[in-house]
Scaffold this active site. Structure first.
Site, PDB file in Angstrom:
ATOM      1  N   LYS A 282       0.835  -1.219   0.000  1.00  0.00           N
ATOM      2  CA  LYS A 282       0.000   0.000   0.000  1.00  0.00           C
ATOM      3  C   LYS A 282       0.859   1.255   0.000  1.00  0.00           C
ATOM      4  CE  LYS A 282      -1.798   1.785   3.969  1.00  0.00           C
ATOM      5  NZ  LYS A 282      -1.614   3.222   4.160  1.00  0.00           N
ATOM      6  N   ASN A 283       1.814   1.313   0.917  1.00  0.00           N
ATOM      7  CA  ASN A 283       2.529   2.586   1.085  1.00  0.00           C
ATOM      8  C   ASN A 283       3.526   2.867  -0.040  1.00  0.00           C
ATOM      9  OD1 ASN A 283       0.965   3.190   3.235  1.00  0.00           O
ATOM     10  ND2 ASN A 283       2.448   2.585   4.796  1.00  0.00           N
TER      11      ASN A 283
ATOM     12  N   CYS B  82      -5.257   8.281   9.135  1.00  0.00           N
ATOM     13  CA  CYS B  82      -5.494   7.636  10.429  1.00  0.00           C
ATOM     14  C   CYS B  82      -5.220   8.607  11.565  1.00  0.00           C
ATOM     15  CB  CYS B  82      -4.569   6.430  10.593  1.00  0.00           C
ATOM     16  SG  CYS B  82      -5.090   5.006   9.663  1.00  0.00           S
TER      17      CYS B  82
ATOM     18  N   ARG C  89      -0.124  15.179  13.079  1.00  0.00           N
ATOM     19  CA  ARG C  89       0.569  14.744  11.855  1.00  0.00           C
ATOM     20  C   ARG C  89       0.983  15.987  11.069  1.00  0.00           C
ATOM     21  NH1 ARG C  89      -1.923   9.229   9.414  1.00  0.00           N
ATOM     22  NH2 ARG C  89       0.131   9.220   8.461  1.00  0.00           N
TER      23      ARG C  89
ATOM     24  N   ASP D 169       3.843   0.560  12.311  1.00  0.00           N
ATOM     25  CA  ASP D 169       2.631  -0.009  11.716  1.00  0.00           C
ATOM     26  C   ASP D 169       2.424  -1.492  12.071  1.00  0.00           C
ATOM     27  OD1 ASP D 169       2.125   2.441  10.640  1.00  0.00           O
ATOM     28  OD2 ASP D 169       2.753   1.946   8.606  1.00  0.00           O
TER      29      ASP D 169
ATOM     30  N   ARG E  13      -9.129  -0.192   3.995  1.00  0.00           N
ATOM     31  CA  ARG E  13      -8.253   0.773   3.321  1.00  0.00           C
ATOM     32  C   ARG E  13      -6.939   0.130   2.908  1.00  0.00           C
ATOM     33  NH1 ARG E  13      -6.278   4.770   7.034  1.00  0.00           N
ATOM     34  NH2 ARG E  13      -4.830   4.890   5.315  1.00  0.00           N
TER      35      ARG E  13
HETATM   36  C1  EPZ Z   1       3.947   6.939   6.716  1.00  0.00           C
HETATM   37  O1  EPZ Z   1       3.226   8.044   7.234  1.00  0.00           O
HETATM   38  C2  EPZ Z   1       2.942   5.808   6.580  1.00  0.00           C
HETATM   39  N1  EPZ Z   1       1.903   6.229   5.668  1.00  0.00           N
HETATM   40  C3  EPZ Z   1       2.368   5.436   7.944  1.00  0.00           C
HETATM   41  O2  EPZ Z   1       1.589   4.270   7.767  1.00  0.00           O
HETATM   42  C4  EPZ Z   1       3.515   5.079   8.902  1.00  0.00           C
HETATM   43  O3  EPZ Z   1       2.996   4.886  10.195  1.00  0.00           O
HETATM   44  C5  EPZ Z   1       4.561   6.191   8.928  1.00  0.00           C
HETATM   45  O4  EPZ Z   1       4.999   6.518   7.589  1.00  0.00           O
HETATM   46  C6  EPZ Z   1       5.800   5.824   9.739  1.00  0.00           C
HETATM   47  O5  EPZ Z   1       6.392   4.664   9.197  1.00  0.00           O
HETATM   48  C7  EPZ Z   1       2.122   6.186   4.364  1.00  0.00           C
HETATM   49  O6  EPZ Z   1       3.167   5.789   3.874  1.00  0.00           O
HETATM   50  C8  EPZ Z   1       1.000   6.627   3.488  1.00  0.00           C
HETATM   51  P1  EPZ Z   1       6.197  10.140   8.700  1.00  0.00           P
HETATM   52  P2  EPZ Z   1       3.873   9.494   7.191  1.00  0.00           P
HETATM   53  O7  EPZ Z   1       6.222  11.409   7.961  1.00  0.00           O
HETATM   54  O8  EPZ Z   1       4.697   9.623   5.980  1.00  0.00           O
HETATM   55  C9  EPZ Z   1       6.674  13.461  12.127  1.00  0.00           C
HETATM   56  C10 EPZ Z   1      -0.323   2.927   7.756  1.00  0.00           C
HETATM   57  O9  EPZ Z   1      -0.951   2.347   8.663  1.00  0.00           O
HETATM   58  N2  EPZ Z   1       6.591  14.456  11.033  1.00  0.00           N
HETATM   59  O10 EPZ Z   1       7.323   9.173   8.505  1.00  0.00           O
HETATM   60  O11 EPZ Z   1       2.771  10.464   7.410  1.00  0.00           O
HETATM   61  C11 EPZ Z   1       5.342  12.737  12.355  1.00  0.00           C
HETATM   62  O12 EPZ Z   1       4.509  13.494  13.202  1.00  0.00           O
HETATM   63  C12 EPZ Z   1       0.164   4.348   7.946  1.00  0.00           C
HETATM   64  O13 EPZ Z   1      -0.089   2.398   6.654  1.00  0.00           O
HETATM   65  C13 EPZ Z   1       6.836  15.784  11.316  1.00  0.00           C
HETATM   66  O14 EPZ Z   1       7.088  16.167  12.463  1.00  0.00           O
HETATM   67  O15 EPZ Z   1       4.813   9.413   8.473  1.00  0.00           O
HETATM   68  C14 EPZ Z   1       5.823  11.440  12.967  1.00  0.00           C
HETATM   69  O16 EPZ Z   1       6.055  11.620  14.333  1.00  0.00           O
HETATM   70  C15 EPZ Z   1      -0.288   4.947   9.240  1.00  0.00           C
HETATM   71  N3  EPZ Z   1       6.771  16.685  10.289  1.00  0.00           N
HETATM   72  C16 EPZ Z   1       7.167  11.184  12.279  1.00  0.00           C
HETATM   73  O17 EPZ Z   1       7.554  12.434  11.716  1.00  0.00           O
HETATM   74  C17 EPZ Z   1       6.494  16.320   9.010  1.00  0.00           C
HETATM   75  O18 EPZ Z   1       6.464  17.191   8.133  1.00  0.00           O
HETATM   76  C18 EPZ Z   1       7.155  10.167  11.158  1.00  0.00           C
HETATM   77  O19 EPZ Z   1       6.095  10.479  10.249  1.00  0.00           O
HETATM   78  C19 EPZ Z   1       6.261  14.962   8.723  1.00  0.00           C
HETATM   79  C20 EPZ Z   1       6.309  14.040   9.764  1.00  0.00           C
END
Ligand code: EPZ
Length: 422
Positions: free
Chosen positions: A22-23, A117, A122, A307, A399
């Protein structure tokens, strides 16, 4: 109202085929916007997130033809709009990849602020930083993100303040057609990042270092059509079946997966006392006793994936001792533990830590699927528990998991899908 009824307990036995990731797919679909031509994608998971992405792309002018349920041709020769501002976009986290992809092609892009989610805050500050460093102007107002550029984006050095999957993906998307060289440091290394880079490279992009801490992108003027690209298998779906096999004291051969991607999960299952055999593109997991307790700390790849945190919690919930989970990525990813407590689990979660004391048995109860992975955990809990577990809010599960009831049924589980009038 939709719900699942999981008839437990059950020992899973047999073989299961893993779907496309998916991702990776939610980044590769918008990445096709970078080529004025056709992309042939295989191993695309047939899940509601992808059907939503298809709808969004079609609203921009993409022509999408399904050759089978997992294979499609996307023709982005004539994209008529760079505005993706709809209820659908706003509900959907990965819609933010449209910003990076469309900025490669258009001067003005508008998308709704992405939803997704509910895992706590976020923010998208790192995405904005990436676009601004590359020369775009970004504004967030009235629930929308507006990104504009007056000239082609310009390659530069970018250091991400936090390791972010989404910001890394967006940096790759935006820098692919930028002028000059972009070096992005402190990037995410997840398998789906590497898959996006491989996909773009197959169309003529020059991206090096995906899967390491530093990615170097030499901008190219244009990309060419790709004859066929197959999306990698889903790491989290694989992990979900691995944990389900162990938690139910089953014996499952998980096919079409990449064992290397599963190392952090394999390591925890071995600590729990499961048997894990790795083959070239499959993994067999079996278990013949109650799990030992262990500690899990989530971290970016190659660490233990956040995840998989709710799913592995089920093993701890029925273990012989007391285990601990430390969630280091999302601030609010323990909401599902209240549901497990209803089933007889002994879990106390505060802040980033959950202490899980193993109990003899779980018992069925009506439970909610708080998010996609929490929902997968509820299914595993239902398979372990005595009685019929009703799971609500299953749209979250649909999803991200293709044919989930059929896949579990083929392993001997009985999960009913019920649709009732509200
Ligand atoms: C991706 O989300 C995945 N989603 C999530 O999977 C997964 O939990 C996550 O990566 C971590 O592995 C998709 O790929 C569509 P991040 P993403 O940016 O990209 C902080 C699932 O169940 N952050 O790596 O949104 C954030 O708050 C989903 O498939 C900032 O501070 O995650 C978090 O603490 C749920 N500023 C950390 O970074 C930003 O601009 C990691 O988030 C961006 C993120």
């Amino acid at each position: 109202m939709e719900k699942f009824i999981v008839h437990g307990p059950c020992k899973l036995k047999g073989e299961v085929n893993i779907s496309g990731a998916k991702n990776a797919a939610v980044a590769i679909l918008p990445a096709t916007l970078l080529v004025k031509g056709k992309c042939h994608l295989e191993n695309v998971p047939n899940i509601s997130d992808i059907r939503a992405y298809v709808e969004i792309l079609e609203s921009l002018g993409s022509k999408i033809e399904y050759l089978s349920k997992n294979e499609m041709i996307i023709d982005n020769t004539d994209i008529s709009s760079a505005i993706a501002s709809s209820e659908l976009t706003s509900k959907f986290r990965a819609s933010y990849y449209l910003l990076g992809a469309l900025l490669g092609r258009f001067d003005k892009v508008q998308i709704s602020l992405p939803g997704g989610c509910n895992l706590g805050a976020r923010p998208i500050d790192q995405h904005i930083k990436v676009f601004e460093k590359l020369g775009a102007k970004v504004e967030v107002r009235s629930g929308n993100v507006y990104a504009t550029r007056t000239q082609t984006l310009k390659g530069t050095a970018i250091f991400l303040d936090i390791v972010s999957v989404g910001a890394t993906m967006n940096a790759i998307l935006a820098a692919t057609l930028a002028e000059g060289t972009t070096i992005i440091e402190n990037v995410a290394k997840e398998p789906h990042i590497v898959d996006l880079a491989n996909f773009l490279n197959s169309m003529g992009a020059k991206i090096k270092g995906a899967g390491t801490d530093t990615i170097k992108i030499t901008g190219v003027k244009e990309l060419h059509q790709v004859s066929s690209y197959s999306i990698i298998p889903d790491q989290i779906e694989t992990g979900t079946f691995m944990v389900a096999a162990a938690a139910t004291c089953g014996d499952v051969l998980i096919k079409n997966c990449i064992p290397k991607h599963m190392e952090p999960i394999t390591a925890k299952l071995l600590e729990a006392g499961a048997n894990v055999e790795e083959f070239a593109d499959s993994i067999r997991v079996s278990m013949d006793k109650k799990p030992n307790a262990f500690t899990v700390k989530t971290s970016p790849y190659p660490g233990f994936p956040t995840d998989m945190q709710p799913q592995i919690c089920i093993l701890l919930a029925i273990s012989t001792g007391t285990g601990m989970i430390v969630e280091n990525i999302w601030e609010s990813r323990f909401q599902y533990t209240d549901e497990l407590v209803k089933m007889g689990a002994d879990i106390s979660a505060h802040g980033t830590t959950a202490i899980v004391k193993g109990v003899d048995k779980l018992y069925s109860a009506p439970v909610r699927s708080h998010d996609l992975r929490a929902g997968a955990a509820m299914i595993i809990a239902g398979l372990v528990a005595d009685g019929n577990t009703e799971i609500y809010d299953i749209h979250h599960i649909l999803r991200g998991y293709e044919d989930i009831t059929t896949k579990f049924a083929n392993l001997g589980a009985n999960i009913e899908y019920i649709q009732e009038d509200d």
